[in-house]
Scaffold this motif. Sequence first.
Motif, PDB file in Angstrom:
ATOM      1  N   GLY A 158       0.548  -1.219   0.266  1.00  0.00           N
ATOM      2  CA  GLY A 158      -0.262   0.027  -0.238  1.00  0.00           C
ATOM      3  C   GLY A 158       1.248   0.991   0.244  1.00  0.00           C
ATOM      4  N   HIS A 159       1.874   1.395  -0.637  1.00  0.00           N
ATOM      5  CA  HIS A 159       2.930   2.324  -0.965  1.00  0.00           C
ATOM      6  C   HIS A 159       2.294   3.845  -1.454  1.00  0.00           C
ATOM      7  CE1 HIS A 159       3.362   2.181  -4.992  1.00  0.00           C
ATOM      8  NE2 HIS A 159       3.608   1.396  -5.385  1.00  0.00           N
ATOM      9  N   ASP A 160       0.674   3.807  -1.624  1.00  0.00           N
ATOM     10  CA  ASP A 160       0.502   4.655  -2.045  1.00  0.00           C
ATOM     11  C   ASP A 160       0.230   6.276  -0.623  1.00  0.00           C
ATOM     12  OD1 ASP A 160      -0.707   2.855  -1.203  1.00  0.00           O
ATOM     13  OD2 ASP A 160      -2.660   3.672  -2.709  1.00  0.00           O
ATOM     14  N   ARG A 161       0.143   5.443   0.582  1.00  0.00           N
ATOM     15  CA  ARG A 161       0.040   6.059   1.619  1.00  0.00           C
ATOM     16  C   ARG A 161       1.006   6.294   2.079  1.00  0.00           C
ATOM     17  NH1 ARG A 161      -4.724   3.185   4.684  1.00  0.00           N
ATOM     18  NH2 ARG A 161      -4.680   5.007   6.454  1.00  0.00           N
ATOM     19  N   GLU A 162       0.882   8.108   3.142  1.00  0.00           N
ATOM     20  CA  GLU A 162       2.275   8.124   3.471  1.00  0.00           C
ATOM     21  C   GLU A 162       3.110   6.835   4.546  1.00  0.00           C
ATOM     22  OE1 GLU A 162       4.629  10.353   2.744  1.00  0.00           O
ATOM     23  OE2 GLU A 162       5.204  10.050   4.906  1.00  0.00           O
ATOM     24  N   GLU A 163       2.522   6.532   5.896  1.00  0.00           N
ATOM     25  CA  GLU A 163       2.207   6.240   6.502  1.00  0.00           C
ATOM     26  C   GLU A 163       2.678   4.214   6.682  1.00  0.00           C
ATOM     27  OE1 GLU A 163      -1.223   7.011   6.148  1.00  0.00           O
ATOM     28  OE2 GLU A 163      -2.369   5.302   7.437  1.00  0.00           O
ATOM     29  N   ASN A 164       2.505   3.979   5.125  1.00  0.00           N
ATOM     30  CA  ASN A 164       3.092   2.782   4.893  1.00  0.00           C
ATOM     31  C   ASN A 164       4.507   2.516   4.293  1.00  0.00           C
ATOM     32  OD1 ASN A 164       0.547   1.673   5.433  1.00  0.00           O
ATOM     33  ND2 ASN A 164      -0.093   1.041   3.347  1.00  0.00           N
ATOM     34  N   ARG A 165       4.933   4.212   3.415  1.00  0.00           N
ATOM     35  CA  ARG A 165       6.065   3.922   3.763  1.00  0.00           C
ATOM     36  C   ARG A 165       7.361   3.919   4.495  1.00  0.00           C
ATOM     37  NH1 ARG A 165       3.658   7.296  -0.833  1.00  0.00           N
ATOM     38  NH2 ARG A 165       4.744   9.202   0.080  1.00  0.00           N
TER      39      ARG A 165
END
Lengths: 683, 221
Positions: A158-165
Amino acid sequence: MSGVDQWTLIGVAQATFVGLAVAGCLTNRRRVLVTPLYALAALASLVMLIAALGALFASDAVVVSKRLLPVGLPDIKSHLRLDGLAAVFLVIVNIAAIAAALYGVGYDAHTPEPARVLAPFPLFLAGMNIVPLADDAFTFLVGWEFMSLASWLMVLAGHDREENRRAALVYLTMAAFGALALLMAFGALAGAGGGYSFDAMRAMTPSPGIATLAALALLLGAGSKAGLAPLHVWLPLAHPAAPSHVSALMSGAMTKVAIYALMRGLLELAGPPQWWWGGLLAVIGALTAALGALQSLTQTDTKTVLAFSTIENIGVIAAALGLAIAFRASGQPLEAGLALVAALFHALNHGLFKSLLFFGAGAVLHSTGTRELDRLGGLIHRLRWTAPLVLVGCIAISAVPPLNGFASEWLVFQSILDATSLQHWELKFTTPLIGALVALAAALAAASFVRFFGIAFLGRPRDAAAAQAHEVSPAMLAAMAGLAALCLAFGAWPGVPLEPLARVAAAAADPSGATTLLFVGGGDGHTAWLAVAPRGNLTAAYSGMMAALGLAALTGIAVGLASLVSGARARRGPAWDCGFPDPNPATQYTASSVGQPLRRIFGSVVLAARDRVDMPPAGDQQPATLTSTIRDPAWHFLFDPLIAAINRATERVNALQFLAIRVYLSLMFAALIGLLIIVAVAR
Amino acid sequence: MTGLAFDIAHLLGALVLTLSFALLYQRRLSAAINVVAMQAAVLAAAAAWQAVTRDAGHLFVTAAIALIFKAIAVPLLLHWLIRRLNISTTVEAAFGVTLTMGLGVGVSTLSILLVLPLTAGETLLLREDLAFALAVALIGPLLMIARRNAVIQVVGFMSMENGLILAAVGVKGMPLVVEASVAFSVMVATFIFGVFFFHIRERFDSLDVSRLEEMQGERHS
């Protein structure tokens, strides 16, 4: 089953995993492949499970079967070994893997890009299978890194979300640190001769200094993967970020592989264990358990609650393992075997119910689209099948009889009570503290899961998404039902899984093989299915089935009496609302409000929990606000200062990048002259 | 080795070192180039003398390379470069001449202190030759950092290389001397072409700034 068959099964399963990883890359284009690929992954895991069970139940003696593969580094090759300890962890990993693959069929049916998960997923499974099988440092680390990197890729799904990155970055950093620490541990144990096979390490007795160094490095490396404080900070970020079935595997299986590394390393490879390794591990484990349980109470994200609860359970397992090491170092093999069997059984149980709970959280996420507890509610009416299955998991993880969580935590407490017989007075004084912390953790965990289930499934829906939730697909339900059934079965008949676990633990705790009698009937040819009595007599005994029957009878009597008194017909009416009817579901208790008392009592010191009320002056139209803050002590005292120090240092060093060439030459010349002067003076 | 042969070899080695010191206080570019050419010529003589006295024919090749390439071709090329690129012929010093000379004496002393005890038990010629050679090899980089001119960097590099070759020819049975001198000559040539192609004019620390900063990446804070 003979050894050859097992290796054939393992070879076929591992080859399947590699093939599935390649095929998984194609699923973005060909979506029909998703279901068969997950089905094949489940099948390969089943094959691994059969092989592991075959090794575990092969005979009374613990089987050791070895293989040498002609791949890998030229002078090491790849050594594989299937023994009791490896088989136990293969069972834990593959039960969770089968369920996760089955669950994935339903969960990933409609994701936009399934290849993001399906390509690394089989490699993740393969890595977790290779680590327990490895019999040399090289193969071990290769499997370990496969496990780390494949799961990292899935955290990034789910790399489109900042917290996942951010979670993935923290995870990768910690994984690299852990692998480095393990590399150092193996390097220290291999010695100058470079004996990187585990057989060579077993044969060699390292000097106390080297053994201590290796033990501490193992503790850092495997402990960071397991989630022991203060190296747990990546876990509550990364585990929730992955898709739910991967979260389940990471929490249920991957942390157990790290526990395996601790067991294998500290009990077998690092020479005769020293008592304070065990004491240190037990104290760290107890602190981790209390910290994890407390933090799981303060979180409002379903999967983060579960991730912190994983930290708590890993702490309990580590405390039991630490006691096992301390007992063994004190020459008490019977007590060591009991503590180890408690650790193994709790690892197995946690693998079951934590996977089940993550599946439940995934089902809630799948049907409502949210992980926020405070937006859920009333799901028991919408998710009629999911709710009871999650309830089983909640009861099990809260260590309530007659489920399996109680059986294993009871064993842990039995070995904590045994610890008064330890020789070293430091441990004698510490074990009451360990016991108190683990008990506190168990109580807080129970509170946390009352909150988890109560807020998500009971009450009225707090949000439209929760009100319109739909039941999840049969594949997901089947995965959860299988795990729930195992939780119930292992709770009612704990003697059945404990029998092979006790054999493995006896062999690991006492290499001479003298300790066989751990449980009632252990060596006498009787089965111990009815009752578990860890001291071989009846001073302390627990019968899961009796507890279940007793509780069922009591419940039946209570329900019967209630229906007799109240009349036969069930009526539906409004809930009691203190005489103040308010139609707005937002007035219900929330996750935060349930946790608040415990948060204030325990969290104000450890977590620096603060509540601030900003009340506007009279007449002002501004809304009043309540701000609650907590902080993780590991971030505050360790990682934030560390990151700040690294940033300061890099800014200093960064200046070196912008010098003129002549200055670089000067620096090199000065270094050369300096070295020459050292040579001239020192000689 | 006869007394005369020893004296001549010793004299040539000392001469190379003396020319290094001469290089250190040159204020004009063309003079520095001439000094380094002389140094290369003396080096060629030293190599040739070693070839004669030790009856080692391959050292003649080294001597020839030093004479033709470093004493004649490269200095001519550098003179042409100065005219072509309009480089001013005065050398801007980063350190004063006194400090530079002091440092030169310092590194020479260090070389002697370092080499003489290390090589105890060898022949006197070898020991002193090595000490001279190390001093020359260290004075080369000293020159490179003490002057701000791009061409003088080439000169310093050549001087350093002269020191290395001096060490190589002085040691009996040293393998690959010829190959080493060829390789170093190629490096010198590359260096010169680098100066030429990048149009490095005056200063080595403020040359084609924009081009170099591309390679250094982003500067933080």
